[in-house]
Design a protein around this motif. Sequence first.
Motif, short mmCIF file in Angstrom:
data_model
loop_
_atom_site.label_atom_id
_atom_site.label_comp_id
_atom_site.label_asym_id
_atom_site.label_seq_id
_atom_site.Cartn_x
_atom_site.Cartn_y
_atom_site.Cartn_z
N TYR A 78 -1.54 -4.40 0.01
CA TYR A 78 -1.29 -3.52 -1.14
C TYR A 78 -1.94 -4.11 -2.39
CZ TYR A 78 1.40 -1.43 -4.97
OH TYR A 78 1.77 -0.80 -6.14
N GLY A 79 -1.78 -5.40 -2.60
CA GLY A 79 -2.40 -6.05 -3.74
C GLY A 79 -3.90 -6.21 -3.54
N LEU A 112 4.34 -15.95 -9.05
CA LEU A 112 4.31 -14.52 -9.32
C LEU A 112 4.34 -14.37 -10.83
CD1 LEU A 112 4.30 -11.63 -8.20
CD2 LEU A 112 6.81 -11.74 -8.15
N LEU A 134 11.88 -9.68 -6.50
CA LEU A 134 10.92 -9.95 -5.42
C LEU A 134 11.08 -11.39 -4.91
CD1 LEU A 134 7.76 -8.11 -6.78
CD2 LEU A 134 9.07 -7.50 -4.73
N HIS A 193 -0.10 -5.47 -14.96
CA HIS A 193 -0.13 -5.95 -13.58
C HIS A 193 0.82 -7.12 -13.37
CE1 HIS A 193 -3.82 -3.63 -12.79
NE2 HIS A 193 -4.27 -4.09 -13.94
N PHE A 207 -1.48 -7.14 -8.24
CA PHE A 207 -0.82 -5.91 -7.84
C PHE A 207 -1.20 -4.78 -8.81
CE2 PHE A 207 2.46 -8.83 -5.89
CZ PHE A 207 2.13 -8.50 -4.58
N VAL A 211 3.45 -1.17 -10.27
CA VAL A 211 3.64 -1.78 -8.95
C VAL A 211 4.82 -1.16 -8.20
CG1 VAL A 211 5.02 -3.63 -10.02
CG2 VAL A 211 4.00 -3.98 -7.77
N LYS A 215 6.11 -2.32 -1.43
CA LYS A 215 4.78 -2.72 -0.96
C LYS A 215 4.43 -4.13 -1.42
CE LYS A 215 2.93 1.99 -0.66
NZ LYS A 215 1.89 2.92 -1.12
N ALA A 216 4.81 -4.45 -2.66
CA ALA A 216 4.56 -5.80 -3.16
C ALA A 216 5.35 -6.82 -2.35
CB ALA A 216 4.92 -5.89 -4.63
N ARG A 217 6.59 -6.48 -2.03
CA ARG A 217 7.42 -7.40 -1.25
C ARG A 217 6.81 -7.64 0.12
NH1 ARG A 217 13.88 -6.67 0.30
NH2 ARG A 217 13.96 -8.43 1.75
N ASP A 219 3.65 -7.64 0.94
CA ASP A 219 2.53 -8.58 0.78
C ASP A 219 3.04 -10.01 0.61
OD1 ASP A 219 0.55 -6.74 1.06
OD2 ASP A 219 -0.16 -6.82 -1.00
#
Length: 238
Positions: A78-79, A112, A134, A193, A207, A211, A215-217, A219
């Motif tokens: 995703y990222g 992060l 996250l 971002h 990301f 975001v 989806k970020a989680r 990745d």
Amino acid sequence: MSGSNSSNPAAADTGAFDQPLGLTVHSLPLPQEAALVDEQRTRSGRWKMLAVMLVCAAPVVASYLTYYVIRPEGHRSYGELIEPQRPIPPVAARTLDGQAVNLTSLQGQWLLVSVAGGACDAKCERHLYLQRQLREGLGRDKERMDWVWLVDDQAPVREALKPGLATATVLRMDPAQLAQWLAPEAGHALAEHLYVVDPMGHWMMRFPAGVEPAKARRDLERLMRGSAGWDQPGRPNN
């Protein structure tokens, strides 16, 4: 008395020494041959050194290969992956109470990162909330990741925000120096971002603006799995 042939010991001994000595002559190596031997030894030493380096780097290479190339899940991340990756610059930052910190001290953990001014608008608050959630969502792997807020101005941080930042790393940075390291997607601002930095200090993922947490989680979980063989919680000097 009849004549007889008699041997002469002295003559026999003299004859033995009259034989020429047998000598073996070894030729010296030519300069070209000596240079060739030295070159072969140097080349062999370099190959051995390279082999040692490859063995040491194998776990890191394997985890990156798994994440970037093999991708067992069969889908794109995703990222957005950053190529070439950008190392943390050795520049000065400051804590909220004014203590000087070299930015490279953040190496040794996954990071992060968000960027925003000290006033922290609604978008900034959402990013801070997402960063914390996250990280917590990684379960036992959360100790391998720090969440970082880089404040790119001199505006004071509201007191109401500080209790929620207890587990965060908050540093002020010069915006010009920050722009030499992190960069937004074309048409967007740096504060739109979230950014991922690996334990070796390389910014390697960005990301998208707006975001999507799920989806970020996904990745981040894949990154934790892919690096489990070589990355341990905490920084090496801790």
